[in-house]
Motif scaffolding. Sequence first.
Motif, mmCIF file in Angstrom:
data_model
loop_
_atom_site.group_PDB
_atom_site.id
_atom_site.type_symbol
_atom_site.label_atom_id
_atom_site.label_comp_id
_atom_site.label_asym_id
_atom_site.label_seq_id
_atom_site.Cartn_x
_atom_site.Cartn_y
_atom_site.Cartn_z
ATOM 1 N N LYS A 266 -5.053 10.910 0.971
ATOM 2 C CA LYS A 266 -6.324 10.680 0.280
ATOM 3 C C LYS A 266 -6.663 9.196 0.103
ATOM 4 O O LYS A 266 -7.826 8.852 -0.033
ATOM 5 C CB LYS A 266 -6.342 11.393 -1.061
ATOM 6 N N ASN A 267 -5.686 8.311 0.084
ATOM 7 C CA ASN A 267 -5.950 6.874 -0.063
ATOM 8 C C ASN A 267 -5.995 6.137 1.277
ATOM 9 O O ASN A 267 -5.923 4.916 1.314
ATOM 10 C CB ASN A 267 -4.894 6.232 -0.966
ATOM 11 N N HIS A 268 -6.138 6.887 2.358
ATOM 12 C CA HIS A 268 -6.126 6.293 3.703
ATOM 13 C C HIS A 268 -7.151 5.170 3.849
ATOM 14 O O HIS A 268 -6.860 4.110 4.408
ATOM 15 C CB HIS A 268 -6.366 7.380 4.757
ATOM 16 N N LYS A 269 -8.352 5.373 3.315
ATOM 17 C CA LYS A 269 -9.412 4.361 3.457
ATOM 18 C C LYS A 269 -9.108 3.086 2.671
ATOM 19 O O LYS A 269 -9.677 2.033 2.948
ATOM 20 C CB LYS A 269 -10.754 4.945 3.051
ATOM 21 N N ALA A 270 -8.195 3.153 1.712
ATOM 22 C CA ALA A 270 -7.813 1.973 0.932
ATOM 23 C C ALA A 270 -6.775 1.112 1.660
ATOM 24 O O ALA A 270 -6.463 0.011 1.217
ATOM 25 C CB ALA A 270 -7.263 2.397 -0.428
ATOM 26 N N MET A 271 -6.270 1.613 2.752
ATOM 27 C CA MET A 271 -5.243 0.894 3.509
ATOM 28 C C MET A 271 -5.906 -0.163 4.398
ATOM 29 O O MET A 271 -6.044 0.014 5.601
ATOM 30 C CB MET A 271 -4.423 1.857 4.368
ATOM 31 N N GLN B 55 6.533 4.493 1.693
ATOM 32 C CA GLN B 55 6.155 5.855 1.305
ATOM 33 C C GLN B 55 5.172 6.375 2.341
ATOM 34 O O GLN B 55 4.110 5.790 2.545
ATOM 35 C CB GLN B 55 5.510 5.818 -0.079
ATOM 36 N N GLY B 56 5.517 7.423 3.049
ATOM 37 C CA GLY B 56 4.635 7.996 4.062
ATOM 38 C C GLY B 56 4.760 7.289 5.409
ATOM 39 O O GLY B 56 5.578 6.391 5.592
ATOM 40 N N MET B 57 3.929 7.732 6.352
ATOM 41 C CA MET B 57 3.887 7.160 7.699
ATOM 42 C C MET B 57 2.609 6.334 7.831
ATOM 43 O O MET B 57 1.512 6.855 7.576
ATOM 44 C CB MET B 57 3.886 8.268 8.760
ATOM 45 N N HIS B 58 2.764 5.058 8.217
ATOM 46 C CA HIS B 58 1.618 4.162 8.287
ATOM 47 C C HIS B 58 1.700 3.278 9.524
ATOM 48 O O HIS B 58 2.751 3.156 10.159
ATOM 49 C CB HIS B 58 1.556 3.276 7.041
ATOM 50 N N THR C 26 -0.522 4.105 -1.535
ATOM 51 C CA THR C 26 -1.582 3.443 -2.305
ATOM 52 C C THR C 26 -2.136 2.204 -1.617
ATOM 53 O O THR C 26 -3.080 1.597 -2.096
ATOM 54 C CB THR C 26 -1.063 3.044 -3.691
ATOM 55 N N GLY C 27 -1.533 1.780 -0.515
ATOM 56 C CA GLY C 27 -2.028 0.615 0.215
ATOM 57 C C GLY C 27 -0.905 -0.308 0.655
ATOM 58 O O GLY C 27 0.274 -0.008 0.503
ATOM 59 N N TYR C 28 -1.326 -1.442 1.210
ATOM 60 C CA TYR C 28 -0.376 -2.482 1.642
ATOM 61 C C TYR C 28 -0.070 -3.402 0.468
ATOM 62 O O TYR C 28 -0.934 -3.655 -0.372
ATOM 63 C CB TYR C 28 -0.971 -3.328 2.768
#
Length: 126
Positions: free
Chosen positions: A114-119, A74-77, A51-53
Motif C-alpha cells: 500500500k505504500n508503494h507510491k511513497a517509495m 522489510q519486503g522486496m524492493h 514505509t519507504g527509503y
Amino acid sequence: MIEKLTKRTLALAITAALVVLPACGKIGDQNAIGQAGKGPVKQFTVHARSTGYDMTEIKVKQGDTVKITLKNEQGMHSLKIKGYNKEVRGGKTITFVADKAGKFVFSCNISCGKNHKAMTGKLIVK
C-alpha cells in the motif's frame, strides 16, 4: 630448435591472452561502469522498508562514479533511477558514472504494497 621454441612461446602467449583479457574491466555486477568517472567514487547504502527509503536524496557531482547498494529491511524492493536507466534490487549494488546533471527521481519498481507510491527519492547531480 629455435623455430620450435618461438612457436611454443607464441602459443603460450596467445593462450595467456585468451584467459586474461576477458576478465579485464569487469566490475562484478550487471550494471558495470561504461567509462571511468573523472571524480571520486561516491558510495551509498539505501535501506528499504515498506514505509519507504531511509535516504530520499543522493547528491553527487557530475563525473563522480556512483555506487548504490540497496538493502531490503522489510519486503522486496528495488531502486530505479529514471533518466539514467539504472535499477538495483535488494542485496545488490549498481555502479555508474553520473554523466548528466540534474534532478532524477528514483522509485521502487516492484509493487510492494500500500505504500508503494511513497517509495521515491531524488538523485541530484550538480
